[in-house]
Design a protein around this motif. Sequence first.
Motif, PDB file in Angstrom:
ATOM      1  N   LEU A 240       1.080  -1.446   0.179  1.00  0.00           N
ATOM      2  CA  LEU A 240       0.008   0.135  -0.218  1.00  0.00           C
ATOM      3  C   LEU A 240       0.787   1.047  -0.081  1.00  0.00           C
ATOM      4  O   LEU A 240       0.290   1.681  -0.923  1.00  0.00           O
ATOM      5  N   ALA A 241       1.773   1.107   0.771  1.00  0.00           N
ATOM      6  CA  ALA A 241       3.087   2.824   1.034  1.00  0.00           C
ATOM      7  C   ALA A 241       3.372   2.295  -0.299  1.00  0.00           C
ATOM      8  O   ALA A 241       3.526   4.556  -0.763  1.00  0.00           O
ATOM      9  N   LYS A 242       4.095   1.866  -0.900  1.00  0.00           N
ATOM     10  CA  LYS A 242       4.718   2.550  -2.177  1.00  0.00           C
ATOM     11  C   LYS A 242       3.720   2.198  -3.407  1.00  0.00           C
ATOM     12  O   LYS A 242       4.353   3.455  -4.114  1.00  0.00           O
ATOM     13  N   VAL A 243       3.177   1.671  -3.269  1.00  0.00           N
ATOM     14  CA  VAL A 243       2.098   1.866  -4.604  1.00  0.00           C
ATOM     15  C   VAL A 243       1.570   3.386  -3.809  1.00  0.00           C
ATOM     16  O   VAL A 243       1.525   4.163  -5.561  1.00  0.00           O
ATOM     17  N   THR A 244       1.023   3.867  -3.162  1.00  0.00           N
ATOM     18  CA  THR A 244       0.127   5.071  -2.923  1.00  0.00           C
ATOM     19  C   THR A 244       1.694   6.959  -3.284  1.00  0.00           C
ATOM     20  O   THR A 244       0.713   7.595  -3.848  1.00  0.00           O
TER      21      THR A 244
ATOM     22  N   ALA B   2       2.774  10.146   5.995  1.00  0.00           N
ATOM     23  CA  ALA B   2       3.298   9.192   7.180  1.00  0.00           C
ATOM     24  C   ALA B   2       2.645   8.324   8.104  1.00  0.00           C
ATOM     25  O   ALA B   2       3.028   7.492   8.629  1.00  0.00           O
ATOM     26  N   GLY B   3       1.366   8.303   7.324  1.00  0.00           N
ATOM     27  CA  GLY B   3       0.009   7.434   8.521  1.00  0.00           C
ATOM     28  C   GLY B   3       0.263   6.158   7.926  1.00  0.00           C
ATOM     29  O   GLY B   3       0.258   5.679   8.434  1.00  0.00           O
ATOM     30  N   LEU B   4       0.037   6.015   7.080  1.00  0.00           N
ATOM     31  CA  LEU B   4       0.198   4.248   6.089  1.00  0.00           C
ATOM     32  C   LEU B   4       1.149   3.947   6.581  1.00  0.00           C
ATOM     33  O   LEU B   4       1.511   2.796   7.048  1.00  0.00           O
ATOM     34  N   ASN B   5       2.754   4.533   6.439  1.00  0.00           N
ATOM     35  CA  ASN B   5       4.021   3.534   7.131  1.00  0.00           C
ATOM     36  C   ASN B   5       3.948   3.669   8.567  1.00  0.00           C
ATOM     37  O   ASN B   5       4.113   2.967   8.764  1.00  0.00           O
ATOM     38  N   ARG B   6       3.027   4.202   9.285  1.00  0.00           N
ATOM     39  CA  ARG B   6       3.318   4.195  10.975  1.00  0.00           C
ATOM     40  C   ARG B   6       2.018   3.222  11.447  1.00  0.00           C
ATOM     41  O   ARG B   6       1.793   2.647  11.907  1.00  0.00           O
ATOM     42  N   VAL B   7       0.623   3.052  10.824  1.00  0.00           N
ATOM     43  CA  VAL B   7      -0.234   2.315  10.829  1.00  0.00           C
ATOM     44  C   VAL B   7       0.338   0.832  10.446  1.00  0.00           C
ATOM     45  O   VAL B   7       0.393  -0.391  10.745  1.00  0.00           O
ATOM     46  N   VAL B   8       0.836   1.042   9.198  1.00  0.00           N
ATOM     47  CA  VAL B   8       1.169  -0.611   9.050  1.00  0.00           C
ATOM     48  C   VAL B   8       2.674  -1.096  10.244  1.00  0.00           C
ATOM     49  O   VAL B   8       2.667  -2.354  10.516  1.00  0.00           O
ATOM     50  N   THR B   9       3.680  -0.118  10.587  1.00  0.00           N
ATOM     51  CA  THR B   9       3.970  -0.015  11.633  1.00  0.00           C
ATOM     52  C   THR B   9       3.053  -0.832  13.182  1.00  0.00           C
ATOM     53  O   THR B   9       3.629  -1.754  13.803  1.00  0.00           O
ATOM     54  N   ALA B  10       2.221  -0.465  13.354  1.00  0.00           N
ATOM     55  CA  ALA B  10       1.811  -0.488  14.203  1.00  0.00           C
ATOM     56  C   ALA B  10       0.761  -1.828  14.513  1.00  0.00           C
ATOM     57  O   ALA B  10       1.093  -2.879  15.330  1.00  0.00           O
TER      58      ALA B  10
END
Length: 390
Positions: free
Chosen positions: A288-292, A328-336
């Motif tokens: 998701l993050a990379k494609v976004t 930043a939000g997508l990366n944070r959620v994926v980590t969380a």
Amino acid sequence: MSANIAIPSILQIGAGALGEIAPILARLGCANPLIVSDTVLARIGLVGQLTVLLDAAGIAHALFDGTEPEPSDACVMAGVQALLAGSPRGAFDAVIALGGGSVIDTAKVMAVLAVSGRSIREIAVPAVVAPVGLPVIAIPTTAGTGSEVTRVAVITEAANDEKLLCMGPGLVAAAAIIDYELTLGLPPRTTADTGLDALTHAIEAHVSRKANPFCDQQALAAMRLIGPNLETVYTDPQNRSAREAVMLGATLAGIAFSGASVALVHGMSRPIGAHFHVPHGLSNAMLLAKVTEFSLAAAPERYAACARAIGFADAGDDVVTAHARLMAGLNRVVTALEVPTLSGFGIDRARYFEMIPVMVEQALASGSPGNNPRVPTAGELAGLYEAVWG
């Protein structure tokens, strides 16, 4: 341009909705359903909750619990044989799908093939599945795929490890029972993966080249429901209000992408799932993050709207700020939500890179990358597959 929207004719939504199964069967004129589920749901008692209600209403039923995660053509055809065999009461007149997206996809395709006599390959895209199947009542037990309200099903052709995308009005369930209480026992990993799948559906529907005003509203509403609650259902599984919000959001996201189509994340995700057996929602989350990031510049206002709807950006943020907060939000959620990289999932690196040309070909053949705001070349797709390795 007009949009064609197809959803179940009956939607029963809310706590305790499962209790309406008998009246819904009566409205459909059905009295001898085949339940399609899996052995896990049978073991933990969810199938039993359903059969108790059917028994109390005097409704005959039988069970096919041979479905599998990421369903294969062999699994579907076994279900078709069970459906055609009938019961002592005679031919089955409906299919009740109780489970996650894999169960519901299996049931929807079973219902079509049992009546049409066609193969899965024959009904796969670019074919359009006509409404010829038995009525399906879809009862999701996860909050993610949206299959209960879509005209879509995905089945793996085992001979070549290819996920076949099937679409058309014939894959729309006759009824959907959306009862968030059925998700209260979901384990955290399944909760995370299916929730991220739903979030991806909503984002891709809103940025799709086939986006339309009706589906925009469903997609944005879905993001507003899922965004503030996804981490809560992961860390606090019994939180009923959060579970209800994510369940409703997942259904709205399903309506949105069924009418507007998914895009590049799903196009790339299906081959990863087929070849490396990564659960569908998890492979979406990995991408998701990379494609976004790859796609932002091609639909700047729409991605900014996504950032605001999810709650990553504020209403007054300009596009540049909203984009930065979205990433930043997508990366944070994926980590969380503890989403691993492909390498962290344990996939063999040499085989993964060897399969990239095949995955690129299969992703493009699905048609989903063509809906993306920025349509990738084959070379760009290969580069994205390399970039998400981790």
